[in-house]
Design a protein around this motif. Structure first.
Motif, short mmCIF file in Angstrom:
data_model
loop_
_atom_site.label_atom_id
_atom_site.label_comp_id
_atom_site.label_asym_id
_atom_site.label_seq_id
_atom_site.Cartn_x
_atom_site.Cartn_y
_atom_site.Cartn_z
N SER A 77 46.74 83.58 98.87
CA SER A 77 44.78 83.53 98.70
C SER A 77 45.46 85.00 97.04
O SER A 77 44.63 85.89 97.96
CB SER A 77 43.46 83.75 99.44
N HIS A 78 44.63 84.21 95.81
CA HIS A 78 45.56 85.04 94.88
C HIS A 78 44.28 85.15 94.45
O HIS A 78 44.50 84.08 93.79
CB HIS A 78 46.73 85.27 94.46
N ILE A 79 44.12 85.60 92.85
CA ILE A 79 43.44 86.25 92.31
C ILE A 79 43.95 86.46 90.74
O ILE A 79 44.02 88.08 91.03
CB ILE A 79 41.32 86.16 92.07
N ILE A 80 44.12 86.22 89.64
CA ILE A 80 44.43 86.66 88.61
C ILE A 80 43.02 86.52 88.13
O ILE A 80 42.75 85.54 87.01
CB ILE A 80 46.14 85.76 87.95
N ALA A 81 42.75 87.95 88.01
CA ALA A 81 41.99 87.73 86.99
C ALA A 81 42.26 88.26 85.41
O ALA A 81 43.47 89.15 85.00
CB ALA A 81 40.76 89.07 87.06
N LEU B 3 37.70 75.24 110.87
CA LEU B 3 38.96 75.00 111.64
C LEU B 3 40.17 75.68 112.07
O LEU B 3 41.16 75.10 112.47
CB LEU B 3 39.72 72.94 110.25
N ASP B 4 39.27 76.86 112.14
CA ASP B 4 40.66 77.49 113.45
C ASP B 4 41.94 78.38 112.61
O ASP B 4 42.70 78.20 112.95
CB ASP B 4 40.88 77.17 114.48
N PHE B 5 41.69 77.66 111.54
CA PHE B 5 42.43 78.97 110.36
C PHE B 5 42.88 79.93 110.58
O PHE B 5 41.69 80.87 110.74
CB PHE B 5 42.75 78.12 108.64
N THR B 6 44.46 80.14 110.16
CA THR B 6 43.86 82.13 110.10
C THR B 6 43.90 81.89 109.09
O THR B 6 44.88 81.99 107.99
CB THR B 6 45.76 82.92 110.94
N PRO B 7 42.95 82.81 107.83
CA PRO B 7 43.28 82.69 106.47
C PRO B 7 44.09 84.69 106.19
O PRO B 7 44.58 84.92 106.35
CB PRO B 7 41.92 83.84 106.56
N ALA B 8 44.16 83.95 104.47
CA ALA B 8 45.25 85.24 103.89
C ALA B 8 43.92 85.85 103.38
O ALA B 8 42.99 86.38 103.27
CB ALA B 8 45.82 84.39 103.11
N SER B 9 44.33 87.64 103.15
CA SER B 9 43.69 88.36 102.16
C SER B 9 43.57 87.98 101.16
O SER B 9 45.00 87.64 100.34
CB SER B 9 44.26 89.84 102.95
N ILE B 10 42.28 87.94 100.42
CA ILE B 10 43.04 87.68 99.03
C ILE B 10 43.16 89.44 98.43
O ILE B 10 42.75 90.46 98.41
CB ILE B 10 41.39 87.42 98.44
N THR B 11 44.51 88.76 97.53
CA THR B 11 44.25 89.76 96.71
C THR B 11 44.67 89.89 94.84
O THR B 11 43.82 88.45 94.65
CB THR B 11 46.28 90.08 96.93
N ARG B 12 44.58 90.76 93.61
CA ARG B 12 43.93 90.68 92.73
C ARG B 12 44.86 91.22 92.06
O ARG B 12 45.18 92.42 92.95
CB ARG B 12 42.52 91.54 93.02
N SER B 13 45.17 90.59 90.86
CA SER B 13 45.97 91.24 89.92
C SER B 13 45.36 91.05 88.52
O SER B 13 44.41 90.49 88.52
CB SER B 13 47.52 90.83 90.24
#
Length: 111
Positions: A19-23, A101-111
């Motif tokens: 889970s990645h956000i590129i701002a 849905l009992d998923f393992t989430p990802a830490s949200i990262t940013r760049s």
């Protein structure tokens, strides 16, 4: 010499693997991805891979984001929009998949 045959089997878990956000990305990224310029790009990968369809639905219902890329065979999802909208969409996907849905989430990262 006899050839060896190797068989690989992939057994995915229920997880968000990225889970990645590129701002404010460089405009060349939009060009290379074939996207209209916006404030941010959100990238997610999911397993099982068909979950990308569910994630796209959640993301577009949670915020005003466009779907830049969706692939149910690789589990890839790319959304774009204003920074706050992309962040809201990525958070909503992680929360829904982990909470409902009992998923393992990802830490949200940013760049």
């Amino acid at each position: 010499m006899e050839k060896q045959r190797v068989i690989q089997e992939y057994v995915p878990g229920k997880q968000v693997t990225l889970s990645h956000i590129i701002a404010n990305p460089d405009p060349i990224l939009y060009e290379r991805l074939g996207l209209e310029e916006a404030g941010a790009i959100g990238i997610m990968t999911l397993t099982p891979t068909e979950t990308a369809i569910i994630a796209a639905d959640i993301a577009t219902k949670a915020a005003v984001v466009g779907i830049g890329y969706l692939d149910r065979f690789t589990g890839s999802l790319v959304v774009s929009g204003e920074v706050s909208a992309v962040e809201m969409a990525v958070i909503a996907v992680n929360e829904f998949l982990s909470g409902k849905l009992d998923f393992t989430p990802a830490s949200i990262t940013r760049s």
